[in-house]
Design an enzyme around this catalytic site. Structure first.
Site, PDB file in Angstrom:
ATOM      1  CG  HIS A   1      -1.688  -1.160   1.389  1.00 18.78           C
ATOM      2  ND1 HIS A   1      -3.008  -1.228   0.186  1.00 18.78           N
ATOM      3  CD2 HIS A   1      -2.206  -2.145   2.216  1.00 18.78           C
ATOM      4  CE1 HIS A   1      -3.482  -2.434   0.620  1.00 18.78           C
ATOM      5  NE2 HIS A   1      -3.215  -3.011   1.835  1.00 18.78           N
ATOM      6  NE  ARG A   2       6.554   2.400   3.169  1.00 21.77           N
ATOM      7  CZ  ARG A   2       6.705   1.146   3.783  1.00 21.77           C
ATOM      8  NH1 ARG A   2       7.052   0.215   3.124  1.00 21.77           N
ATOM      9  NH2 ARG A   2       6.417   0.982   5.284  1.00 21.77           N
ATOM     10  CB  ALA A   3       3.325   1.191  -4.339  1.00 19.49           C
TER      11      ALA A   3
END
Length: 594
Positions: A280-282
């Protein structure tokens, strides 16, 4: 002593690198930038030039940790105490600087050390500040980050993500702000970073030496002029530096007002999902970078073009790769394709897998490697002994037992007839020759997509079993060895990815070519896996019947497996006929993949 620094605006090319650094200056929560590139491509020059470009910032006067007086929620304990007692903090303007982290750094050097007794009495004063304390509000620069110990990198990245450095020793906990722009450089030839660490860097750029002669000429001239008279050279770019500096300041002030629509957030998720990125960091970093790009361009609304540009910087290093896969390139064209959702019938579908009720060993014949049958030879585990007149490897224990048994009166005398040979057992090696139909008929109904996917699954399996694999493609008038048998499956995978499609179907000539290649590797018990729709129209002689007579003596001793690219019931029956001729198994599209 102040050293002259090459101006940031004088750097030729490397636009992605410059933009990634600027975006981190606008929004440090992006999480820094990882710069990949060979030595001598200007990585360090760009970072030092970037630091010189940044404006002075307001800090608490006398604070060891460079606390920002405007961020009261992140003040160190001493600054909090001063604020409570006096109601205000003394401030001073201080230029941002580069804090370098040596490759030999230890954890205590990075986070700081703590005097437990003093900590119980005086709190924060007991902390001996480390590199993270000096880095707060500055640029933390790690050259050759891939050579740094993993646990030290984890500590750095945790601090970068939280904006706080927490030191815990013997139940005592002390913290201080640690917000910095993280910049790491590395030469990929010297080893890569673990995916978990790569993901923690906000942006990633790969720089290469420029190839345009005119740009290279400008670099030489600029560098010579700078070395000759740095002050004069800097003066030449002063206006550009001031202009860029002002743009960064304006963007920082505008950042909180920039809005990104729901549609563009959905677009970010769509791009990440299409690239197979699970973190999800992307998505979060792409959204932040797109917002910073809009602010840099003095806009209060993010546009689609901002998202595309941000994706180029935020996603490449997060694409999951198999050990033998070449790094996937992300460029503007690919992002456009992902957004437009073109129907690409020729790409490998790496989301597919074999059906659970189809056993790998059943599909690939006698799988060698870990699942293979055991074979005896000169290498492997010693399991028993056998009688022989000329042993290669004497089984001492068995020889002594035999001497005692047959000569009990003089058991210490060992005669030639007492010698026993070790029997060793090991796993057999294997060779798989993938015979792939790349003719025009395979373009229909995504058959080539299916065929390449099956071949890719076999590559994946072979990588795990440490087998050799060769790739033969047939189209036009002949078969062509695309990749000689090898255990370096990166080469085979790359050849498979770049396979050209089109032409007639020389199936039987391809089988002859595979038989010739297999004859060179008899010790590896070759298995030929034919993937085709069976629509052969080029022959060794004039028809299939004659060709099978010619092929029979060549193929009857080999393991053959046929995979029909047509679903059962729609196929034309040619592969079935050949499979029956050689008593070989045949599978169909519906049997294999889900």
């Amino acid at each position: 002593m102040k050293f002259s620094v090459f101006p940031f605006t004088a750097i030729i090319g490397q636009e992605h690198l410059k933009k990634a650094l600027i975006l981190n200056a606008i929004d440090p929560t992006i999480g820094g930038v990882l710069i990949k590139g060979d030595k001598g491509t200007g990585k360090s020059t760009a970072v030092r030039a970037f630091a010189e470009l940044l404006p002075a910032r307001e800090v608490v006067d006398g604070c060891t940790f460079n606390c920002n007086p405007n961020e009261t929620h992140l003040l160190c304990q001493e600054c909090k105490k001063t604020l409570e007692q006096k109601g205000r903090l003394p401030t001073i303007k201080r230029k941002m600087s580069i804090v370098e982290l040596p490759v030999s750094a230890t954890e205590d050097m990075v986070v700081g050390s703590l005097d437990i007794k003093k900590a119980l009495r005086e709190g924060i004063k007991a902390l001996e500040p480390g590199i993270l304390a000096r880095a707060n509000g500055n640029i933390l620069y790690i050259d050759e980050v891939n050579l740094l110990d993993d646990h030290v990198v984890n500590v750095l990245l945790d601090a970068a993500a939280m904006g706080v450095n927490i030191i815990e020793r013997e139940g005592v906990s002390v913290s201080h702000p640690s917000k910095f722009i993280l910049v790491g450089t590395m030469n990929p030839e010297e080893g890569d970073l673990r995916p978990q660490i790569l993901d923690r860097f906000g942006l990633c750029v790969e720089i290469k030496a420029l190839t345009d002669p005119q740009q290279r000429l400008r670099i030489i001239k600029y560098r010579m002029k700078f070395d000759e008279n740095p002050i004069k050279f800097q003066e030449k770019f002063r206006k550009k530096q001031k202009r860029l500096q002002k743009m960064i300041l304006n963007a920082k002030n505008l950042l909180d007002e920039v809005e990104i629509s729901e549609d563009l957030l959905e677009l970010i998720v769509k791009i990440s999902a299409a690239l197979g990125i699970r973190t999800h960091r992307a998505d979060i970093i792409t959204a932040k970078a797109a917002t910073a790009i809009a602010a840099f361009n003095q806009r209060k609304k993010v546009k689609e073009e901002d998202v595309k540009e941000a994706a180029l910087l935020a996603l490449k290093h997060r694409i999951k790769q198999l050990p033998f896969e070449k790094e996937q390139e992300i460029d503007e064209e690919l992002i456009e394709e992902l957004i437009e959702e073109p129907e690409d019938d020729f790409e490998i579908d790496k989301k597919r897998r074999l059906k659970k009720d189809v056993k790998i060993a059943e599909f690939t014949g006698t799988i060698q490697g870990k699942n293979s049958a055991n074979i005896t030879g000169k290498r492997g585990k010693y399991i028993k002994a056998k009688e022989t007149t000329n042993p290669d490897s004497i089984a001492i224990d068995a020889t002594i037992k035999k001497a005692i048994r047959e000569n009990p009166e003089n058991p210490m005398e060992t005669l030639p007839e007492h010698l026993m040979e070790k029997v060793r057992i090991s796993k057999a090696k294997a060779l798989y020759l993938i015979l792939l139909d790349s003719s025009s008929s395979m373009k229909l109904d995504k058959k080539i997509k299916f065929a390449k996917t099956i071949a890719w699954l076999l590559l994946k399996e072979s990588y795990e079993k440490k087998n050799k694999v060769g790739l033969i493609s047939f189209k036009g008038d002949e078969a062509q060895i695309i990749s000689e048998p090898t255990t370096d499956l990166t080469k085979v995978n790359e050849a498979l990815e770049n396979l050209q499609i089109g032409g007639k179907t020389p199936l039987t000539p391809a089988l002859m070519e595979a038989a010739k290649l297999a004859s060179q590797y008899k010790e590896l018990a070759p298995t030929i896996i034919v993937i085709s729709d069976g629509r052969c129209n080029i022959f060794i002689k004039s028809n299939l019947e004659e060709d099978l007579k010619i092929l029979y003596p060549e193929l009857k001793k080999l393991n053959l497996i046929f995979v029909d690219a047509e679903p059962k019931g729609r196929n034309i029956g040619v592969l079935e006929e050949i499979a029956n001729k050689f008593n070989a198994p045949i599978f169909y599209l519906d049997d294999i993949l889900i």
